[in-house]
Design a protein around this motif. Structure first.
Motif, PDB file in Angstrom:
ATOM      1  N   ALA A   1       0.813  -1.220   0.000  1.00 49.47           N
ATOM      2  CA  ALA A   1       0.000   0.000   0.000  1.00 49.47           C
ATOM      3  C   ALA A   1       0.844   1.267   0.000  1.00 49.47           C
ATOM      4  CB  ALA A   1      -0.929   0.003   1.212  1.00 49.47           C
ATOM      5  N   GLY A   2       2.166   1.116   0.076  1.00 54.32           N
ATOM      6  CA  GLY A   2       3.045   2.277   0.069  1.00 54.32           C
ATOM      7  C   GLY A   2       3.207   2.944   1.416  1.00 54.32           C
ATOM      8  N   ILE A   3       3.018   2.180   2.490  1.00 51.21           N
ATOM      9  CA  ILE A   3       3.174   2.706   3.851  1.00 51.21           C
ATOM     10  C   ILE A   3       4.392   2.068   4.497  1.00 51.21           C
ATOM     11  CG2 ILE A   3       2.130   2.900   6.146  1.00 51.21           C
ATOM     12  CD1 ILE A   3      -0.618   2.715   4.781  1.00 51.21           C
ATOM     13  N   ASP A   4       5.312   2.876   4.952  1.00 49.28           N
ATOM     14  CA  ASP A   4       6.490   2.396   5.666  1.00 49.28           C
ATOM     15  C   ASP A   4       6.093   2.081   7.106  1.00 49.28           C
ATOM     16  OD1 ASP A   4       8.911   1.928   6.918  1.00 49.28           O
ATOM     17  OD2 ASP A   4       9.888   3.745   6.172  1.00 49.28           O
ATOM     18  N   ARG A   5       6.153   0.821   7.488  1.00 50.03           N
ATOM     19  CA  ARG A   5       5.734   0.462   8.848  1.00 50.03           C
ATOM     20  C   ARG A   5       6.535   1.218   9.898  1.00 50.03           C
ATOM     21  NH1 ARG A   5       4.531  -5.302  11.914  1.00 50.03           N
ATOM     22  NH2 ARG A   5       4.910  -4.526  14.000  1.00 50.03           N
ATOM     23  N   ASP A   6       7.778   1.522   9.627  1.00 52.85           N
ATOM     24  CA  ASP A   6       8.614   2.218  10.609  1.00 52.85           C
ATOM     25  C   ASP A   6       8.123   3.637  10.877  1.00 52.85           C
ATOM     26  OD1 ASP A   6      10.228   0.006  10.914  1.00 52.85           O
ATOM     27  OD2 ASP A   6      11.718   0.682   9.458  1.00 52.85           O
ATOM     28  N   THR A   7       7.299   4.182  10.004  1.00 51.47           N
ATOM     29  CA  THR A   7       6.775   5.534  10.205  1.00 51.47           C
ATOM     30  C   THR A   7       5.356   5.521  10.766  1.00 51.47           C
ATOM     31  OG1 THR A   7       5.827   5.737   7.974  1.00 51.47           O
ATOM     32  CG2 THR A   7       8.158   6.324   8.252  1.00 51.47           C
ATOM     33  N   ALA A   8       4.774   4.332  10.919  1.00 53.72           N
ATOM     34  CA  ALA A   8       3.412   4.202  11.447  1.00 53.72           C
ATOM     35  C   ALA A   8       3.458   3.763  12.909  1.00 53.72           C
ATOM     36  CB  ALA A   8       2.613   3.198  10.625  1.00 53.72           C
ATOM     37  N   TYR A   9       2.370   4.012  13.611  1.00 52.64           N
ATOM     38  CA  TYR A   9       2.237   3.585  15.006  1.00 52.64           C
ATOM     39  C   TYR A   9       1.196   2.481  15.058  1.00 52.64           C
ATOM     40  CZ  TYR A   9       1.725   3.898  20.101  1.00 52.64           C
ATOM     41  OH  TYR A   9       1.700   3.620  21.458  1.00 52.64           O
ATOM     42  N   LEU A  10       1.551   1.341  15.644  1.00 52.85           N
ATOM     43  CA  LEU A  10       0.666   0.182  15.714  1.00 52.85           C
ATOM     44  C   LEU A  10       0.295  -0.093  17.161  1.00 52.85           C
ATOM     45  CD1 LEU A  10       2.223  -0.108  12.954  1.00 52.85           C
ATOM     46  CD2 LEU A  10       1.825  -2.550  13.157  1.00 52.85           C
ATOM     47  N   THR A  11      -0.988  -0.286  17.393  1.00 56.49           N
ATOM     48  CA  THR A  11      -1.457  -0.565  18.739  1.00 56.49           C
ATOM     49  C   THR A  11      -2.733  -1.389  18.660  1.00 56.49           C
ATOM     50  OG1 THR A  11      -1.907   0.451  20.909  1.00 56.49           O
ATOM     51  CG2 THR A  11      -2.855   1.548  18.974  1.00 56.49           C
ATOM     52  N   ASN A  12      -3.346  -1.637  19.812  1.00 55.42           N
ATOM     53  CA  ASN A  12      -4.585  -2.414  19.891  1.00 55.42           C
ATOM     54  C   ASN A  12      -5.592  -1.736  20.804  1.00 55.42           C
ATOM     55  OD1 ASN A  12      -4.250  -5.083  18.385  1.00 55.42           O
ATOM     56  ND2 ASN A  12      -2.396  -5.076  19.632  1.00 55.42           N
TER      57      ASN A  12
ATOM     58  N   GLY B   1      -8.346  -6.414  -0.878  1.00 53.72           N
ATOM     59  CA  GLY B   1      -9.234  -5.446  -0.250  1.00 53.72           C
ATOM     60  C   GLY B   1      -8.559  -4.704   0.889  1.00 53.72           C
ATOM     61  N   LEU B   2      -7.779  -5.427   1.698  1.00 53.09           N
ATOM     62  CA  LEU B   2      -7.031  -4.789   2.783  1.00 53.09           C
ATOM     63  C   LEU B   2      -6.045  -3.773   2.225  1.00 53.09           C
ATOM     64  CD1 LEU B   2      -6.016  -4.488   5.708  1.00 53.09           C
ATOM     65  CD2 LEU B   2      -4.586  -6.518   5.322  1.00 53.09           C
ATOM     66  N   VAL B   3      -5.308  -4.161   1.196  1.00 51.86           N
ATOM     67  CA  VAL B   3      -4.331  -3.253   0.595  1.00 51.86           C
ATOM     68  C   VAL B   3      -5.026  -2.009   0.039  1.00 51.86           C
ATOM     69  CG1 VAL B   3      -2.649  -2.977  -1.270  1.00 51.86           C
ATOM     70  CG2 VAL B   3      -2.652  -5.065   0.105  1.00 51.86           C
ATOM     71  N   ALA B   4      -6.166  -2.193  -0.624  1.00 48.88           N
ATOM     72  CA  ALA B   4      -6.898  -1.063  -1.174  1.00 48.88           C
ATOM     73  C   ALA B   4      -7.329  -0.089  -0.074  1.00 48.88           C
ATOM     74  CB  ALA B   4      -8.119  -1.565  -1.947  1.00 48.88           C
ATOM     75  N   ASP B   5      -7.800  -0.617   1.052  1.00 45.66           N
ATOM     76  CA  ASP B   5      -8.206   0.237   2.165  1.00 45.66           C
ATOM     77  C   ASP B   5      -6.995   0.972   2.750  1.00 45.66           C
ATOM     78  OD1 ASP B   5     -10.781  -0.706   1.793  1.00 45.66           O
ATOM     79  OD2 ASP B   5     -10.644  -2.185   3.409  1.00 45.66           O
ATOM     80  N   LEU B   6      -5.885   0.294   2.868  1.00 48.72           N
ATOM     81  CA  LEU B   6      -4.670   0.930   3.381  1.00 48.72           C
ATOM     82  C   LEU B   6      -4.184   2.020   2.439  1.00 48.72           C
ATOM     83  CD1 LEU B   6      -2.713  -2.177   4.730  1.00 48.72           C
ATOM     84  CD2 LEU B   6      -3.871  -0.418   6.080  1.00 48.72           C
ATOM     85  N   ARG B   7      -4.378   1.829   1.151  1.00 47.33           N
ATOM     86  CA  ARG B   7      -3.983   2.860   0.187  1.00 47.33           C
ATOM     87  C   ARG B   7      -4.816   4.136   0.360  1.00 47.33           C
ATOM     88  NH1 ARG B   7      -3.262  -1.311  -4.819  1.00 47.33           N
ATOM     89  NH2 ARG B   7      -1.019  -1.706  -4.567  1.00 47.33           N
ATOM     90  N   VAL B   8      -6.080   3.968   0.763  1.00 49.16           N
ATOM     91  CA  VAL B   8      -6.902   5.144   1.065  1.00 49.16           C
ATOM     92  C   VAL B   8      -6.269   5.950   2.183  1.00 49.16           C
ATOM     93  CG1 VAL B   8      -9.142   5.916   1.952  1.00 49.16           C
ATOM     94  CG2 VAL B   8      -9.030   4.068   0.256  1.00 49.16           C
ATOM     95  N   ALA B   9      -5.855   5.255   3.246  1.00 49.51           N
ATOM     96  CA  ALA B   9      -5.202   5.938   4.363  1.00 49.51           C
ATOM     97  C   ALA B   9      -3.896   6.575   3.936  1.00 49.51           C
ATOM     98  CB  ALA B   9      -4.968   4.945   5.505  1.00 49.51           C
ATOM     99  N   ALA B  10      -3.116   5.850   3.135  1.00 47.57           N
ATOM    100  CA  ALA B  10      -1.831   6.372   2.661  1.00 47.57           C
ATOM    101  C   ALA B  10      -2.034   7.648   1.855  1.00 47.57           C
ATOM    102  CB  ALA B  10      -1.102   5.312   1.830  1.00 47.57           C
ATOM    103  N   GLY B  11      -3.070   7.677   1.037  1.00 47.78           N
ATOM    104  CA  GLY B  11      -3.323   8.848   0.214  1.00 47.78           C
ATOM    105  C   GLY B  11      -3.708  10.067   1.017  1.00 47.78           C
ATOM    106  N   MET B  12      -4.175   9.877   2.233  1.00 45.63           N
ATOM    107  CA  MET B  12      -4.593  10.998   3.065  1.00 45.63           C
ATOM    108  C   MET B  12      -3.442  11.693   3.758  1.00 45.63           C
ATOM    109  SD  MET B  12      -7.961   9.194   4.700  1.00 45.63           S
ATOM    110  CE  MET B  12      -8.379  10.607   5.688  1.00 45.63           C
ATOM    111  N   VAL B  13      -2.270  11.057   3.745  1.00 42.34           N
ATOM    112  CA  VAL B  13      -1.101  11.679   4.378  1.00 42.34           C
ATOM    113  C   VAL B  13      -0.024  12.007   3.347  1.00 42.34           C
ATOM    114  CG1 VAL B  13      -1.528  10.583   6.597  1.00 42.34           C
ATOM    115  CG2 VAL B  13      -0.076   9.431   4.928  1.00 42.34           C
ATOM    116  N   GLY B  14      -0.366  11.859   2.101  1.00 46.90           N
ATOM    117  CA  GLY B  14       0.579  12.214   1.055  1.00 46.90           C
ATOM    118  C   GLY B  14       1.640  11.173   0.857  1.00 46.90           C
TER     119      GLY B  14
END
Length: 210
Positions: free
Chosen positions: A85-96, A197-210
């Motif tokens: 999806a073009g998201i670098d995991r090292d730049t994202a915050y993952l939690t539950n 479908g998961l990748v497509a949804d993640l791409r939506v998020a990626a597009g919102m942060v440039g």
């Protein structure tokens, strides 16, 4: 008469709300009963400057043992989806939504995931709110129904609301999608479509942060 189990993590929040203080304080959380059987608290992981926060349901067996979110099979699948999806995991915050592993025994030494109940999710919400306040991301990705309903309320539906930026205060937007573990449970013939479908949804998020 037995005492009522605790159902609020608020008394365990630290005075200072930076991520390091929150992580340290969460180690001693007794806001619900899940800590009694969990190995340890599994807090979020990632930079405080993250523009994207991904929220799952709860840590799994491997996360419970290692003390880190998304390091098991579902986490490895999520790593691949983030990359696609073009998201670098090292730049994202993952939690539950829930910071302790809820499980049941099925014989032998195997521990099987058991969905946290509403009281447990509600009790843990102050930690999630504090993480989001400390990070102030542009978009939050809710992975699965538990995370989505924790953030948006019981009326949210993953199948109906996924992949669309949903306004949510104080966070700018939430994007709802499936949890990667659901792909692992899917039938072989359905996995590719579910993953796409998961990748497509993640791409939506990626597009919102440039």
């Amino acid at each position: 008469m037995p005492s009522t189990p605790p159902s609020d993590a608020t008394p365990f929040l630290p005075e200072h709300g930076d991520l390091e203080s929150l992580r340290h304080a969460a180690e001693s959380c007794r806001g619900c009963d899940l800590w009694e059987r969990a190995t340890q608290t599994v807090f979020g992981d990632g930079p405080p400057s993250a523009r994207i926060v991904l929220v799952g349901e709860q840590p799994g067996d491997q996360e419970d043992k290692e003390g880190q979110p998304f390091v098991g099979p579902a986490g490895r699948l999520l790593d691949r989806a983030l990359e696609d999806a073009g998201i670098d995991r090292d730049t994202a915050y993952l939690t539950n939504a829930v910071k302790h592993f809820r499980w049941k025994a099925t014989g032998g030494w195997r521990r099987i995931h058991e969905k946290p109940n509403r009281r447990q999710v509600r009790a843990c919400r102050p930690w999630l709110d504090s993480e989001l306040a400390a990070i102030d991301p542009a978009v939050v990705v809710a992975l699965g129904a538990t995370a989505a309903q924790s953030l948006m309320g019981p009326g949210i539906r993953v199948t109906r609301d996924r992949g669309v930026p949903l306004p949510w205060d104080p966070i700018k937007f939430v994007v709802v999608t499936i949890h990667p573990s659901s792909i692992l449970r899917a039938k072989d013939q359905d996995r590719e479509q579910a993953y796409d479908g998961l990748v497509a949804d993640l791409r939506v998020a990626a597009g919102m942060v440039g």
